[in-house]
Scaffold this motif. Structure first.
Motif, PDB file in Angstrom:
ATOM      1  N   LYS A 314     -16.074 -11.444  -7.235  1.00 60.65           N
ATOM      2  CA  LYS A 314     -16.750 -11.053  -8.475  1.00 60.65           C
ATOM      3  C   LYS A 314     -17.917 -10.138  -8.175  1.00 60.65           C
ATOM      4  N   ARG A 315     -18.005  -9.090  -8.977  1.00 62.50           N
ATOM      5  CA  ARG A 315     -19.152  -8.192  -9.004  1.00 62.50           C
ATOM      6  C   ARG A 315     -19.580  -8.036 -10.451  1.00 62.50           C
ATOM      7  N   GLU A 316     -20.662  -7.319 -10.689  1.00 61.36           N
ATOM      8  CA  GLU A 316     -21.161  -7.180 -12.053  1.00 61.36           C
ATOM      9  C   GLU A 316     -20.152  -6.501 -12.969  1.00 61.36           C
ATOM     10  N   SER A 317     -19.331  -5.581 -12.424  1.00 61.18           N
ATOM     11  CA  SER A 317     -18.427  -4.805 -13.260  1.00 61.18           C
ATOM     12  C   SER A 317     -17.008  -5.365 -13.322  1.00 61.18           C
ATOM     13  N   MET A 318     -16.627  -6.233 -12.385  1.00 62.09           N
ATOM     14  CA  MET A 318     -15.253  -6.729 -12.367  1.00 62.09           C
ATOM     15  C   MET A 318     -15.139  -8.010 -11.565  1.00 62.09           C
ATOM     16  N   ASP A 319     -13.997  -8.686 -11.710  1.00 57.42           N
ATOM     17  CA  ASP A 319     -13.670  -9.825 -10.856  1.00 57.42           C
ATOM     18  C   ASP A 319     -12.167  -9.843 -10.606  1.00 57.42           C
ATOM     19  N   LEU A 320     -11.759 -10.611  -9.598  1.00 62.43           N
ATOM     20  CA  LEU A 320     -10.357 -10.799  -9.247  1.00 62.43           C
ATOM     21  C   LEU A 320     -10.073 -12.293  -9.204  1.00 62.43           C
ATOM     22  N   TYR A 321      -8.920 -12.708  -9.719  1.00 63.22           N
ATOM     23  CA  TYR A 321      -8.612 -14.130  -9.744  1.00 63.22           C
ATOM     24  C   TYR A 321      -7.129 -14.366  -9.459  1.00 63.22           C
ATOM     25  N   LEU A 322      -6.848 -15.574  -9.005  1.00 60.72           N
ATOM     26  CA  LEU A 322      -5.486 -16.028  -8.742  1.00 60.72           C
ATOM     27  C   LEU A 322      -5.205 -17.215  -9.647  1.00 60.72           C
ATOM     28  N   GLY A 323      -4.042 -17.213 -10.286  1.00 62.31           N
ATOM     29  CA  GLY A 323      -3.712 -18.281 -11.224  1.00 62.31           C
ATOM     30  C   GLY A 323      -2.408 -18.972 -10.888  1.00 62.31           C
ATOM     31  N   LEU A 324      -2.384 -20.283 -11.115  1.00 52.64           N
ATOM     32  CA  LEU A 324      -1.180 -21.089 -10.948  1.00 52.64           C
ATOM     33  C   LEU A 324      -0.926 -21.849 -12.242  1.00 52.64           C
ATOM     34  N   GLY A 325       0.328 -21.959 -12.610  1.00 53.47           N
ATOM     35  CA  GLY A 325       0.642 -22.691 -13.827  1.00 53.47           C
ATOM     36  C   GLY A 325       2.098 -22.582 -14.174  1.00 53.47           C
ATOM     37  N   GLY A 326       2.354 -22.437 -15.442  1.00 52.37           N
ATOM     38  CA  GLY A 326       3.725 -22.368 -15.926  1.00 52.37           C
ATOM     39  C   GLY A 326       3.711 -22.405 -17.436  1.00 52.37           C
ATOM     40  N   GLY A 327       4.894 -22.428 -17.993  1.00 55.17           N
ATOM     41  CA  GLY A 327       4.955 -22.424 -19.440  1.00 55.17           C
ATOM     42  C   GLY A 327       6.290 -22.919 -19.955  1.00 55.17           C
ATOM     43  N   PHE A 328       6.285 -23.281 -21.214  1.00 54.81           N
ATOM     44  CA  PHE A 328       7.511 -23.677 -21.896  1.00 54.81           C
ATOM     45  C   PHE A 328       8.135 -22.435 -22.523  1.00 54.81           C
ATOM     46  N   VAL A 329       9.449 -22.310 -22.348  1.00 54.72           N
ATOM     47  CA  VAL A 329      10.176 -21.141 -22.840  1.00 54.72           C
ATOM     48  C   VAL A 329      11.276 -21.615 -23.786  1.00 54.72           C
ATOM     49  N   PHE A 330      11.248 -21.101 -25.011  1.00 53.35           N
ATOM     50  CA  PHE A 330      12.259 -21.426 -26.007  1.00 53.35           C
ATOM     51  C   PHE A 330      13.009 -20.131 -26.339  1.00 53.35           C
ATOM     52  N   SER A 331      14.300 -20.085 -25.982  1.00 57.31           N
ATOM     53  CA  SER A 331      15.050 -18.828 -26.059  1.00 57.31           C
ATOM     54  C   SER A 331      16.265 -18.921 -26.962  1.00 57.31           C
ATOM     55  N   LYS A 332      16.614 -17.774 -27.540  1.00 51.58           N
ATOM     56  CA  LYS A 332      17.857 -17.594 -28.294  1.00 51.58           C
ATOM     57  C   LYS A 332      18.390 -16.208 -27.964  1.00 51.58           C
ATOM     58  N   ILE A 333      19.735 -16.082 -27.961  1.00 54.59           N
ATOM     59  CA  ILE A 333      20.301 -14.765 -27.741  1.00 54.59           C
ATOM     60  C   ILE A 333      21.254 -14.418 -28.879  1.00 54.59           C
ATOM     61  N   LYS A 334      21.314 -13.138 -29.139  1.00 54.74           N
ATOM     62  CA  LYS A 334      22.260 -12.612 -30.113  1.00 54.74           C
ATOM     63  C   LYS A 334      23.223 -11.728 -29.346  1.00 54.74           C
ATOM     64  N   PHE A 365      11.139 -25.329 -18.674  1.00 58.04           N
ATOM     65  CA  PHE A 365       9.790 -25.105 -18.151  1.00 58.04           C
ATOM     66  C   PHE A 365       9.878 -24.126 -16.996  1.00 58.04           C
ATOM     67  N   SER A 366       8.992 -23.145 -16.988  1.00 61.71           N
ATOM     68  CA  SER A 366       9.021 -22.097 -15.979  1.00 61.71           C
ATOM     69  C   SER A 366       7.703 -22.053 -15.223  1.00 61.71           C
ATOM     70  N   PRO A 367       7.658 -22.447 -13.932  1.00 61.80           N
ATOM     71  CA  PRO A 367       6.431 -22.305 -13.134  1.00 61.80           C
ATOM     72  C   PRO A 367       6.128 -20.834 -12.864  1.00 61.80           C
ATOM     73  N   ALA A 368       4.848 -20.546 -12.622  1.00 59.68           N
ATOM     74  CA  ALA A 368       4.442 -19.150 -12.464  1.00 59.68           C
ATOM     75  C   ALA A 368       3.213 -19.040 -11.571  1.00 59.68           C
ATOM     76  N   ILE A 369       3.029 -17.853 -11.013  1.00 57.86           N
ATOM     77  CA  ILE A 369       1.833 -17.509 -10.241  1.00 57.86           C
ATOM     78  C   ILE A 369       1.407 -16.116 -10.672  1.00 57.86           C
ATOM     79  N   LYS A 370       0.092 -15.874 -10.721  1.00 64.00           N
ATOM     80  CA  LYS A 370      -0.358 -14.563 -11.169  1.00 64.00           C
ATOM     81  C   LYS A 370      -1.601 -14.116 -10.413  1.00 64.00           C
ATOM     82  N   LEU A 371      -1.774 -12.805 -10.395  1.00 65.80           N
ATOM     83  CA  LEU A 371      -2.964 -12.172  -9.844  1.00 65.80           C
ATOM     84  C   LEU A 371      -3.548 -11.311 -10.952  1.00 65.80           C
ATOM     85  N   GLY A 372      -4.843 -11.459 -11.210  1.00 64.46           N
ATOM     86  CA  GLY A 372      -5.428 -10.749 -12.330  1.00 64.46           C
ATOM     87  C   GLY A 372      -6.817 -10.222 -12.031  1.00 64.46           C
ATOM     88  N   SER A 373      -7.294  -9.368 -12.921  1.00 67.49           N
ATOM     89  CA  SER A 373      -8.644  -8.826 -12.798  1.00 67.49           C
ATOM     90  C   SER A 373      -9.238  -8.642 -14.192  1.00 67.49           C
TER      91      SER A 373
END
Length: 421
Positions: A314-334, A365-373
């Motif tokens: 982290k600096r005054e103008s920006m930061d970088l972070y790493l995230g762990l988690g996941g989400g529920f996915v409800f899908s339909k196809i046509k 349920f879909s696990p996930a990892i992310k890199l963000g700023s």
């Protein structure tokens, strides 16, 4: 009989000691000590209390709103000086945090202790340990392990008896049930001290009153990505390809961040929608028969992702972070109508049929990892960018005539751009 006299003598000693503590303590409520607003500007500012106790306003250089400091870097008139706890009496931050150099029971050296509450008694915190300064001594509030006669370990809440001893008198007796229910954590201890001081009509100040336990910021974002299905189990002779495996998505939600106790952590909660239009190509060769099929699909997915993030830069103008988690996915196809070619390789004969070749699991349920700023603007807003990798087990099902369904995992990578308010 002798034990009875010892008990009486001990009670007399404790009673006299409590009176001695009450009359001999320092004035912890001196506003000049912790006030962080210079009279000339009227704007809250960082400051230090130098070795003589004089207040010097400037800037304490820091990336996060920490509650523990080993040393501080202080900037005044463009000059940066590093101070240790034995060089200054304490320091304060513009958000109300206040620290004093204290000789705590667990150390032979002075340390910067955060002052949470000041009144007749002062409540201190240092590395998740709590202490009470009576003006004459500093006592740690703690839980200690004890071994019972059965050999099992039992934890004794020694801090309860310490608080009861310090809060003698009518108000202490009235507060006894609340003291016994209090946990050894910041909010409970502060609340007990507030009620005791108000009952006794003592002056007090809560130094962390203006610092929220956590901040909440709304977020919105858009993005896109690519999907790469992989067979859950290999099947000899089966091949699959997906054309235009690209999707777009939009997200809305919020972020919990700047936790008072853990400023590097944040928590995202969102709701989004993802749309993908693609073509599936499937083939299967078995003996003298070759199956080939194709089908266009349009997949829509409701997303409810959650993630716990850790900011590692982290600096005054920006930061970088790493995230762990996941989400529920409800899908339909046509599906558009699927086309299947069945070719007899021996006699070179082909039969065409029309049937569905692809389906999707409606929820998983879909696990996930992310890199963000985050890139911070001059206001409270920031622009965030995230690269997210997700995995959904057996998300897709593929069919061919005369064959069992085939499961495919979904690997996806996406990039999002959004605003945190």
């Amino acid at each position: 009989m002798v034990n009875k006299y010892y008990r009486v003598a001990l009670l007399i000693l404790l009673f006299n000691l409590s009176n001695f503590l009450a009359y001999g303590q320092k004035d912890f409520t001196d506003k000049n000590l912790w006030e962080n607003t210079p009279s000339e500007s009227g704007i809250p500012s960082d400051f230090i209390l130098d070795s003589s106790g004089d207040k010097v306003f400037g800037r304490v250089i820091r990336s996060f709103d920490f509650s523990d400091y080993e040393v501080i870097e202080f900037e005044k008139d463009g000059k940066i000086t590093t101070y240790t706890p034995d060089q200054i009496q304490g320091f304060g931050l513009d958000n109300g945090r206040f620290f004093l150099s204290k000789l705590l029971p667990d150390s032979e050296d002075f340390q910067f202790a955060q002052i949470l509450f000041s009144g007749k008694y002062q409540l201190l915190e240092r590395k998740n340990k709590f202490f009470v300064d009576s003006g004459l001594e500093i006592i740690e509030l703690k839980i200690i392990p004890r071994e019972t006669y059965t050999g099992k370990e039992k934890f004794v809440k020694l801090y309860i008896s310490t608080l009861k001893f310090l809060m003698t008198g009518r108000c202490g007796l009235e507060l006894a049930p609340k003291i016994e229910r209090a946990d050894l954590e910041e909010q409970d201890l502060i609340q007990v001290l507030i009620e005791f001081h108000e009952c006794e009509d003592y002056q007090y100040v809560v130094h962390v009153a203006k610092i929220p336990l956590v901040k909440v910021s709304p977020t919105i974002g858009i993005g896109g990505g690519v999907v790469s299905p992989k067979a859950l189990e290999a099947l000899e002779g089966r091949a699959m390809d997906i054309q235009a495996p690209y999707f777009v998505q939009a997200m809305v939600g919020g972020q919990l961040h700047d936790f008072r106790k853990a400023p590097r952590l944040s928590f995202d909660f969102k709701v989004g929608y993802r749309l993908m239009s693609s073509s599936w190509l499937v083939s299967q060769i078995s003996g003298s028969y070759l199956y080939t099929g194709s089908q266009d699909i349009r997949q829509g997915s409701l997303l409810i992702p959650l993630s716990l993030n850790y900011t590692f830069f982290k600096r005054e103008s920006m930061d970088l972070y790493l995230g762990l988690g996941g989400g529920f996915v409800f899908s339909k196809i046509k599906n558009e109508e699927g086309l299947v070619d069945l070719t007899n390789l021996t006699i070179k004969e082909t039969v065409l049929t029309y049937e569905d070749l692809v389906d999707v699991r409606p929820k998983l349920f879909s696990p996930a990892i992310k890199l963000g700023s985050n890139i911070f603007s001059g206001s409270n807003k920031s622009i965030y960018t995230e690269v997210l990798a997700e995995y959904a087990k057996a998300m897709y099902l593929s069919y061919l005539p005369n064959y069992h369904e085939k499961e495919y995992n979904s690997f996806s990578v996406s990039i999002s751009l959004g605003i945190k308010f």
